[in-house]
Design a protein around this motif. Structure first.
Motif, PDB file in Angstrom:
ATOM      1  N   ALA A 102       0.811  -1.226   0.000  1.00 47.30           N
ATOM      2  CA  ALA A 102       0.000   0.000   0.000  1.00 47.30           C
ATOM      3  C   ALA A 102       0.839   1.268   0.000  1.00 47.30           C
ATOM      4  N   ARG A 114      -4.114  -2.955   1.506  1.00 47.17           N
ATOM      5  CA  ARG A 114      -5.420  -2.368   1.843  1.00 47.17           C
ATOM      6  C   ARG A 114      -6.454  -3.481   2.005  1.00 47.17           C
ATOM      7  N   ASN A 115      -7.289  -3.316   3.022  1.00 51.87           N
ATOM      8  CA  ASN A 115      -8.362  -4.286   3.224  1.00 51.87           C
ATOM      9  C   ASN A 115      -9.593  -3.886   2.416  1.00 51.87           C
ATOM     10  N   ALA A 170     -12.161  -2.326   3.187  1.00 50.21           N
ATOM     11  CA  ALA A 170     -12.652  -0.984   3.491  1.00 50.21           C
ATOM     12  C   ALA A 170     -11.692   0.107   3.033  1.00 50.21           C
ATOM     13  N   GLY A 171     -10.596  -0.302   2.370  1.00 49.64           N
ATOM     14  CA  GLY A 171      -9.624   0.675   1.884  1.00 49.64           C
ATOM     15  C   GLY A 171      -8.608   1.099   2.921  1.00 49.64           C
ATOM     16  N   GLN A 172      -8.618   0.486   4.100  1.00 49.79           N
ATOM     17  CA  GLN A 172      -7.667   0.825   5.145  1.00 49.79           C
ATOM     18  C   GLN A 172      -6.355   0.084   4.929  1.00 49.79           C
ATOM     19  N   ILE A 173      -5.252   0.738   5.298  1.00 46.34           N
ATOM     20  CA  ILE A 173      -3.946   0.090   5.197  1.00 46.34           C
ATOM     21  C   ILE A 173      -3.738  -0.761   6.441  1.00 46.34           C
ATOM     22  N   VAL A 174      -3.530  -2.057   6.219  1.00 42.76           N
ATOM     23  CA  VAL A 174      -3.369  -2.998   7.327  1.00 42.76           C
ATOM     24  C   VAL A 174      -2.231  -3.960   6.995  1.00 42.76           C
ATOM     25  N   ASN A 229      -3.715  -9.335   8.432  1.00 43.81           N
ATOM     26  CA  ASN A 229      -5.011  -8.885   8.943  1.00 43.81           C
ATOM     27  C   ASN A 229      -5.940  -8.403   7.827  1.00 43.81           C
ATOM     28  N   GLN A 230      -5.594  -8.701   6.573  1.00 49.34           N
ATOM     29  CA  GLN A 230      -6.366  -8.168   5.452  1.00 49.34           C
ATOM     30  C   GLN A 230      -7.777  -8.741   5.404  1.00 49.34           C
TER      31      GLN A 230
END
Length: 235
Positions: free
Chosen positions: A110, A200-201, A203-207, A211-212
């Motif tokens: 990401a 990115r998961n 929801a578009g969050q960087i993880v 944990n994706q």
């Protein structure tokens, strides 16, 4: 050779004095990393020694004695920070492990900007899934080692003569050595690479990639350090 600058942008290295033409992988000056400010020339060293010796002559035939010793050595040494170096580039099973040496960065990371990804892909075989970075992690601190070594020894015995021509000497010895070492700032490799492998998961969050789809390690936080350090290199 390309590297990521402090702004995260990829650019070709300033090689300085480039020794590759003469068969070396080193260069002097330029954008190369330096270890001048890390490590110690001599370790700190303290030594404590105590000796106790005694005897009491009851008679010529019986002279008991004892000896006791205690030695403690404390040392502290400092080395350069951790480093990541070597490993295969491109595709294959090595792309799924951190044991190859260099820092493995997948192309879907990401934090990897599209321009850098395009440049790097052009340098690798078609279909490459990842690349590796060589890096001296001078910004993560030095590796330190503190040691304490204790030695104990006690001797109890007696000596003497009897019948004018007999002499004896007997003793009981006991010794013990204990050592305690503390190592600081070494990498937990699995955690280190889990934090670097950021995606990115849904929801578009960087993880962290682990944990994706579902949170398997809540303590893992994505880490962008690899694109913020001038010491990072792509061979």
């Amino acid at each position: 050779m390309f590297g990521f600058g402090s702004d995260g942008q990829l650019s070709e290295y300033n090689y300085g004095n480039d020794f590759r033409p003469v068969g070396s992988n080193n260069n002097q000056n330029g954008n190369g990393a330096t270890l001048n400010d890390t490590g110690t020339l001599n370790p700190a060293l303290k030594r404590y020694v105590a000796n106790l010796i005694g005897h009491y002559d009851v008679s010529d035939a019986f002279k008991p004695f004892f000896e006791a010793k205690f030695v403690r050595v404390e040392s502290f040494a400092q080395s350069s920070g951790t480093f990541n170096q070597g490993g295969s580039q491109g595709t294959g099973a090595a792309g799924e492990t951190y044991l190859g040496g260099g820092i493995l960065i997948a192309f879907d990371n990401a934090f990897l900007n599209p321009q850098a990804a395009t440049t790097i892909r052009s340098l690798l075989p078609a279909g490459s899934e990842y690349f590796r970075l060589n890096r001296n992690n001078v910004d993560l601190g030095t590796r330190d080692e503190a040691d304490r070594r204790d030695t104990y020894r006690i001797v109890v015995g007696a000596e003497g003569t009897f019948n004018d021509d007999w002499k004896y000497d007997f003793s009981v010895n006991y010794g013990e050595f204990r050592t305690k070492s503390k190592f600081y700032n070494n990498q937990f490799q699995s955690r280190f690479y889990n934090a670097i492998d950021a995606v990115r998961n849904g929801a578009g969050q960087i993880v962290c990639r682990i944990n994706q789809a579902a949170v398997t390690d809540a303590s893992c936080a994505p880490w962008i350090f690899w694109v913020r350090a001038a010491q990072a290199r792509l061979r």
